[in-house]
Design an enzyme around this catalytic site. Sequence first.
Site, PDB file in Angstrom:
ATOM      1  N   ASN A   9       0.852  -1.218  -0.139  1.00 33.71           N
ATOM      2  CA  ASN A   9       0.079   0.078   0.094  1.00 33.71           C
ATOM      3  C   ASN A   9       0.809   1.273  -0.059  1.00 33.71           C
ATOM      4  O   ASN A   9       0.776   2.183   0.862  1.00 33.71           O
ATOM      5  CB  ASN A   9      -0.950   0.030   1.248  1.00 33.71           C
ATOM      6  CG  ASN A   9      -2.244   1.055   0.963  1.00 33.71           C
ATOM      7  OD1 ASN A   9      -2.242   1.679   0.063  1.00 33.71           O
ATOM      8  ND2 ASN A   9      -3.009   1.187   2.025  1.00 33.71           N
ATOM      9  N   GLU A  35       0.918  -3.038  -5.298  1.00 38.49           N
ATOM     10  CA  GLU A  35       0.517  -1.699  -4.840  1.00 38.49           C
ATOM     11  C   GLU A  35       1.470  -0.725  -4.390  1.00 38.49           C
ATOM     12  O   GLU A  35       1.605  -0.049  -3.152  1.00 38.49           O
ATOM     13  CB  GLU A  35      -0.543  -1.408  -3.697  1.00 38.49           C
ATOM     14  CG  GLU A  35      -1.599  -0.468  -3.945  1.00 38.49           C
ATOM     15  CD  GLU A  35      -2.860  -0.621  -3.185  1.00 38.49           C
ATOM     16  OE1 GLU A  35      -3.561   0.401  -3.160  1.00 38.49           O
ATOM     17  OE2 GLU A  35      -3.086  -1.529  -2.398  1.00 38.49           O
ATOM     18  N   ASP A 148      -2.228  -9.756  -4.283  1.00 38.13           N
ATOM     19  CA  ASP A 148      -3.325  -9.589  -3.930  1.00 38.13           C
ATOM     20  C   ASP A 148      -4.478  -9.631  -5.026  1.00 38.13           C
ATOM     21  O   ASP A 148      -4.390  -9.046  -6.019  1.00 38.13           O
ATOM     22  CB  ASP A 148      -3.382  -7.827  -3.505  1.00 38.13           C
ATOM     23  CG  ASP A 148      -4.385  -7.440  -2.972  1.00 38.13           C
ATOM     24  OD1 ASP A 148      -5.582  -8.162  -2.992  1.00 38.13           O
ATOM     25  OD2 ASP A 148      -4.607  -6.086  -2.947  1.00 38.13           O
TER      26      ASP A 148
END
Length: 253
Positions: A9, A35, A148
């Site tokens: 993230n 990400e 993911d």
Amino acid sequence: MKIISYNVNGIRAALSKNFAHWLEFESPDVVCLQETKAHSDQIDIALFASLGYTTFLHCANKKGYSGVSILTKISTDNVVVGMNSHTFDSEGRVLRADFGDISVMSVYIPSGSSGDERQEFKMRFLEEFLPFVDKVRLSHPNIVICGDYNICHKPIDINNPERQNGVSGFLPEEREWLDKFQASGMIDSFRVFDSRSEQYSWWSYRGGARFRNAGWRIDYQWISEPLLPRLKGAGIMQEVVHSDHCPVWSVIE
């Protein structure tokens, strides 16, 4: 070969939370990141090199968005960026590296949680991704597909499944896609070793979800069937906190 997969993230945010120190301590052979949210000129590749890693990136065209990476201490035979689709490759979602007879892929499957348009985009990605993987497996039958997936496969993989009907990430059509993925000869490495409930890899930042362990298991390392005899371990590192996700790992002989 120890492989860690981690949706960070934002790699720059993770580095500000001692990600590099953790990586040095764990010292996996291969790291698949998702990400990353950064272009190549925004990532300190020299820092990873000082830890012994060569860095490969697939960045989204849009700054601060999506992106996948593979860090490796093992020399690669070949690296393939994208899945030969301009629509999806512009978002930096697939990266593959080959190591001898093993191929490792880092994938960040789109989220559909922001609305119908992105859910449709997610389903189109899934439609293209399965035949893409099938084609790769023709030449690389020993494959590990890390990442993911933004899908909980079974009710055991999500908190309070009875309340999640109609929620992106647990829709019947998404879960059916994972059924097809499994039927094609892919194995959820974690479930080979651990059949317990409440083993999650992502928690919302809202409502103290991580503290309450109200999570979702959406991060996986799926392996092709020929690798099963060489799979020596797999797990989830729930205690590791640099992101709203946590790392997942496997060991392949």
